[in-house]
Design an enzyme around this catalytic site. Structure first.
Site, PDB file in Angstrom:
ATOM      1  CG  MET A  32      38.607  65.100  22.473  1.00  0.00           C
ATOM      2  SD  MET A  32      39.324  66.358  21.936  1.00  0.00           S
ATOM      3  CE  MET A  32      39.739  67.077  23.321  1.00  0.00           C
ATOM      4  CB  ALA A  34      42.965  61.086  28.450  1.00  0.00           C
ATOM      5  CG  HIS A  36      38.671  62.483  33.713  1.00  0.00           C
ATOM      6  ND1 HIS A  36      37.205  62.841  33.870  1.00  0.00           N
ATOM      7  CD2 HIS A  36      39.174  63.412  32.661  1.00  0.00           C
ATOM      8  CE1 HIS A  36      36.892  64.079  33.103  1.00  0.00           C
ATOM      9  NE2 HIS A  36      38.007  64.038  32.483  1.00  0.00           N
ATOM     10  CG  HIS A  39      35.745  61.236  30.165  1.00  0.00           C
ATOM     11  ND1 HIS A  39      37.223  61.596  30.419  1.00  0.00           N
ATOM     12  CD2 HIS A  39      35.545  62.000  29.179  1.00  0.00           C
ATOM     13  CE1 HIS A  39      37.583  62.610  29.699  1.00  0.00           C
ATOM     14  NE2 HIS A  39      36.790  62.749  28.913  1.00  0.00           N
ATOM     15  N   GLY A 149      29.084  66.696  29.339  1.00  0.00           N
ATOM     16  CA  GLY A 149      29.188  67.344  30.785  1.00  0.00           C
ATOM     17  C   GLY A 149      28.757  68.764  30.949  1.00  0.00           C
ATOM     18  CG  ASP A 152      33.943  70.611  28.353  1.00  0.00           C
ATOM     19  OD1 ASP A 152      34.796  71.310  27.919  1.00  0.00           O
ATOM     20  OD2 ASP A 152      33.749  69.874  29.141  1.00  0.00           O
ATOM     21  CD  GLN A 155      31.754  70.160  24.094  1.00  0.00           C
ATOM     22  OE1 GLN A 155      33.046  70.274  23.846  1.00  0.00           O
ATOM     23  NE2 GLN A 155      31.679  69.009  24.981  1.00  0.00           N
ATOM     24  CG  MET A 186      37.513  64.562  38.202  1.00  0.00           C
ATOM     25  SD  MET A 186      37.052  62.930  38.152  1.00  0.00           S
ATOM     26  CE  MET A 186      37.253  62.527  39.955  1.00  0.00           C
ATOM     27  CB  SER A 188      41.963  64.619  29.511  1.00  0.00           C
ATOM     28  OG  SER A 188      40.680  64.013  29.560  1.00  0.00           O
TER      29      SER A 188
HETATM   30  P1  AMP Z   1      36.543  65.518  26.630  1.00  0.00           P
HETATM   31  O1  AMP Z   1      37.326  64.201  26.619  1.00  0.00           O
HETATM   32  O2  AMP Z   1      37.449  66.454  27.423  1.00  0.00           O
HETATM   33  O3  AMP Z   1      35.980  66.010  25.222  1.00  0.00           O
HETATM   34  O4  AMP Z   1      35.277  65.340  27.490  1.00  0.00           O
HETATM   35  C1  AMP Z   1      34.081  64.598  27.098  1.00  0.00           C
HETATM   36  C2  AMP Z   1      32.961  64.803  27.678  1.00  0.00           C
HETATM   37  O5  AMP Z   1      33.076  64.575  29.010  1.00  0.00           O
HETATM   38  C3  AMP Z   1      32.341  66.241  27.400  1.00  0.00           C
HETATM   39  O6  AMP Z   1      31.144  66.227  27.336  1.00  0.00           O
HETATM   40  C4  AMP Z   1      32.833  66.957  29.066  1.00  0.00           C
HETATM   41  O7  AMP Z   1      31.962  67.783  29.219  1.00  0.00           O
HETATM   42  C5  AMP Z   1      32.543  65.786  29.883  1.00  0.00           C
HETATM   43  N1  AMP Z   1      33.457  66.110  30.963  1.00  0.00           N
HETATM   44  C6  AMP Z   1      34.594  66.069  30.867  1.00  0.00           C
HETATM   45  N2  AMP Z   1      34.979  66.506  32.414  1.00  0.00           N
HETATM   46  C7  AMP Z   1      34.069  66.197  33.113  1.00  0.00           C
HETATM   47  C8  AMP Z   1      33.706  66.323  34.638  1.00  0.00           C
HETATM   48  N3  AMP Z   1      34.954  66.669  35.270  1.00  0.00           N
HETATM   49  N4  AMP Z   1      32.506  66.030  34.932  1.00  0.00           N
HETATM   50  C9  AMP Z   1      31.354  65.755  34.114  1.00  0.00           C
HETATM   51  N5  AMP Z   1      31.638  65.770  32.715  1.00  0.00           N
HETATM   52  C10 AMP Z   1      32.876  66.051  32.345  1.00  0.00           C
END
Ligand code: AMP
Length: 285
Positions: A32, A34, A36, A39, A149, A152, A155, A186, A188
Site C-alpha cells: 500500500m 509508504a 520501509h 517492503h 511479509g 501480517d 493475511q 517496521m 507504515s
Molecule cells: P502493506 O504495505 O502494509 O500492505 O504491506 C505490504 C507487504 O509488506 C505485506 O506482505 C506485509 O506483510 C509486508 N510487510 C510489512 N511490514 C513488514 C515488515 N516489517 N517486515 C516484513 N514484511 C513486512
C-alpha cells in the site's frame, strides 16, 4: 535502472506481455506504499528470485473499515519509486480505485473460519477486502511468485489458503519480519506514533520475546504463556492490547492446554492513532 509505472491494466499488460514473451519470470510484491525496510526486504528477495519484479502500490479502500485510517494513510510516491528503482524493481503498478473497482463492480472473495479470529474480530470486513484485491492483482500481473511479509501472518495464511482452494497458479513466498533497532516491527503505520508512543510500542516485541523465552525455558501451559505476555505489555500504558494469543499456526484455533512447536504467538494493539501487529512462532528449543 528506470522504473516503468503503469496506471491502467492495459498499460500494465502491454509491458508485462513483452516480459512474458521473452520468457522472463515475474515476481509480484503487493503493497500500500509508504515503503520501509520491510517492503524493501520483500522486493530484494523478489529481485533475487525472479527475472522481473512488479511492486503494486494501492491503498485498497475495501480493506478499511468505517472509522479506520483510509483517509490519512501515508502517501509518499516519489520516495517509493526512488526506493523501488534503487532495489532493481522494474515495474510499479499503481492503479486508481476506479481502475481497480470500475462502476458496477460488485464481487468479493469470502473465506470461512480463518477470517473470524485474531484481526478479523476487530476488523470484520478487512480480510475479504484483502483477498479480493490480492486475487485481482494475481489476475492482472500473472506473477510466477508473489511475496508477502510474515508480519501480517494471518493475511499470508489466508492468501496461501485462497491460492490452494481456488487453484491460483502462483507460488507464495512469505518473508521474515524486518524490525527497527529496538525490535518494533517496521510498519507504515509507525509514522502515526508520537515520540512517547513510539517508545512504548517496542513493548509488543518485548512481550513476545518474554513469551518465547518462557517457552524456551520449558513453560508449556498456553494460558500461563499468554498471561506472561499480557503482564509485560501492561507496563506500557499507551499500548492497549487488542489480542495477545497463542494459536495453531495453520487452523488458527486458540491453543488450550499445552503449547506446541510451530504455534503462533500473535499480538495486536492500539497505540495512539495506530493499530500495530506482530508475531512469532515457537520453535524447537
Ligand atoms: P502493506 O504495505 O502494509 O500492505 O504491506 C505490504 C507487504 O509488506 C505485506 O506482505 C506485509 O506483510 C509486508 N510487510 C510489512 N511490514 C513488514 C515488515 N516489517 N517486515 C516484513 N514484511 C513486512
Amino acid at each position: 535502472m528506470n522504473i516503468v509505472v503503469s496506471r491502467t491494466v492495459a498499460e500494465l499488460r502491454g509491458h508485462l506481455d513483452l516480459e512474458c514473451d521473452a520468457g522472463r519470470t515475474v515476481g509480484l510484491v503487493p503493497t500500500m506504499g509508504a515503503l520501509h525496510g520491510g517492503h524493501a526486504s520483500l522486493v530484494a528477495r523478489a529481485v533475487a528470485r525472479c527475472d522481473v519484479v512488479v511492486t503494486s502500490i494501492f491503498i485498497n479502500p475495501r480493506q478499511f473499515g468505517a472509522g479506520e485510517d483510509l483517509g490519512s494513510y501515508p502517501k509518499m510516491l516519489d520516495d517509493d519509486l526512488e526506493l523501488l528503482a534503487s532495489l532493481g524493481c522494474r515495474h510499479a503498478w499503481i492503479p486508481s480505485p476506479g481502475e481497480m473497482y470500475p462502476d458496477g463492480y460488485c464481487t468479493r472473495v469470502e473465506m470461512d473460519g480463518l477470517t473470524d479470529v485474531l484481526c478479523g474480530v476487530s476488523r470484520p470486513a478487512h480480510f475479504g477486502g484483502v483477498l479480493t484485491v490480492v486475487l485481482k492483482l494475481f489476475h492482472q500481473v500473472k506473477p510466477d511468485v508473489a511475496f508477502f511479509g510474515q508480519k501480517d501472518y494471518q493475511q499470508s495464511l489466508l492468501i496461501r489458503r485462497m491460492v490452494q482452494d481456488l487453484e491460483v497458479p502462483v507460488c507464495i513466498e512469505v518473508c521474515p519480519i524486518v524490525r527497527e533497532p529496538d525490535g518494533l516491527a517496521m510498519s507504515s503505520r509507525n509514522r502515526y506514533l508520537s515520540p512517547e508512543e513510539r517508545d512504548q510500542a517496542s513493548v509488543l516485541n518485548r512481550a513476545l520475546g518474554v513469551v518465547e523465552d518462557a517457552w524456551r525455558g520449558g513453560e508449556r501451559d498456553a494460558a500461563r504463556l499468554m498471561a506472561l505476555g499480557h503482564l509485560v505489555a501492561a507496563e506500557s500504558p499507551l499500548v492497549r492490547i487488542d489480542y495477545l494469543e497463542i494459536r495453531d499456526a495453520e487452523t488458527l484455533t486458540l491453543r488450550e492446554g499445552e503449547a506446541r512447536v510451530g504455534d503462533l504467538v500473535a499480538v495486536a494493539a492500539f497505540v495512539g492513532q495506530a493499530r500495530l501487529i506482530d508475531n512469532r512462532h515457537f520453535t524447537e528449543s
